[in-house]
Enzyme design. Structure first.
Site, PDB file in Angstrom:
ATOM      1  CB  THR A   1      19.073 -30.231 -36.935  1.00 14.03           C
ATOM      2  OG1 THR A   1      18.144 -29.275 -37.465  1.00 14.03           O
ATOM      3  CG2 THR A   1      20.482 -29.793 -37.307  1.00 14.03           C
TER       4      THR A   1
ATOM      5  CE  LYS B   1      18.920 -25.835 -38.878  1.00  9.92           C
ATOM      6  NZ  LYS B   1      17.971 -26.733 -38.233  1.00  9.92           N
TER       7      LYS B   1
END
Length: 294
Positions: A94, A169
């Site tokens: 991420t 995300k």
């Protein structure tokens, strides 16, 4: 069978790699942390001497690193040069949207393919092979990666071009961080009003306040036996990682000029939590900080 190099064998990476092995793929791993290396060997993943060695004969390279700077440094320092031309790089860390686009450009300029494919679902999802993948990249590269992603996940969504998996995300985790705070605050309020945890859960889990932060990651012991609250808030998804992800959300908020006051406040709350007791605790442990306030 696909030859895969999996770099980053921590709480998320190791079970993801293990599921690829179970599906019959040839996986070679690498990690800088000795404990992660030993854990990988126990599930039958051979460990390379370096990242470059791991990727040298791979058809696909999957990276799961702590932050974008690690991804870009690894790409620049050894991985892209060591990989065979046309290798598909799947970046599942991420990281910031602009970092994902930088990684994509570096990979393509070096003669490779690249998608960003961050995940949602936590350690439980990684172990069960039920992760959600949010993918950014070309249609062709997405389809090439899909069979492997389907081994590790249940929900695979192509969000658009390079960086847009990371965009999805960061937005998802902003919602999650805000909702986890809201659930924790509601339980503390319920406690102070004299409402028992189970009664609170039984009402809200079947009412309009129902959400993942309640029904899967319930912040109090009892109602959801598998939630981190029943194991003293052992992650799970650590508070420090939520603070990092909300920092990425804040960066995106500022870059786009978005009026996202709840996102900003959630980032401040989790940053303070991570700087204190929350660094190594599950992010649902934010309830302990809320309880301590007058």
């Amino acid at each position: 069978m696909t030859r895969i190099a999996f770099l980053g064998l921590g709480h998320m990476g190791l079970p993801m790699a293990a599921n690829l092995v179970k599906a019959g793929h040839e996986v070679h791993g690498y990690d800088l942390v000795p404990a992660a290396v030993e854990a990988a060997r126990t599930v039958g993943i051979p460990i390379a001497d370096s990242g470059a060695d791991a990727v040298a004969d791979a058809e696909v390279v999957i990276t799961m690193f702590p932050a974008g700077r690690h991804v870009i440094a690894a790409y620049q320092d050894e991985l892209l040069a060591a990989a065979r031309p046309g290798t598909l790089f799947i970046e599942s860390s991420t990281i910031a949207v602009d970092e994902a686009r930088t990684a994509h450009r570096l990979a393509v300029d070096a003669g490779h393919r690249n998608i960003d494919a961050p995940v949602s679902g936590g350690v439980v999802g990684a172990e069960a092979g039920t992760l959600a993948f949010m993918v950014g990249g070309s249609d062709e590269d997405f389809e090439a990666a899909r069979p492997l992603l389907e081994v590790m996940g249940r929900r695979i969504v192509h969000c658009g071009g390079p960086g847009l998996g990371q965009a999805a995300k960061v937005c998802n985790n902003m919602i999650l961080g805000i909702s986890q705070i809201a659930v924790a605050e509601a339980f503390v309020l319920a406690e102070r009003l004299g409402l028992e945890h189970q009664a609170m859960y039984d009402v809200v889990s079947q009412a309009s306040g129902q959400c993942w932060a309640l029904t899967t990651n319930c912040p109090v012991p009892g109602p959801v036996p598998t939630s981190p609250a029943n194991r003293d808030y052992q992650p799970g998804f650590a508070g420090a990682l939520m603070a990092k992800d909300l920092g990425l959300a804040l960066q995106a908020i500022e870059q786009t000029g978005t009026d996202a006051r709840m996102g900003r406040l959630a980032q401040q709350i989790y940053a303070a939590f991570a700087d204190g007791e929350g660094a190594g605790r599950d992010f649902s442990g934010i309830i302990t900080s809320i309880r301590s306030l007058p």
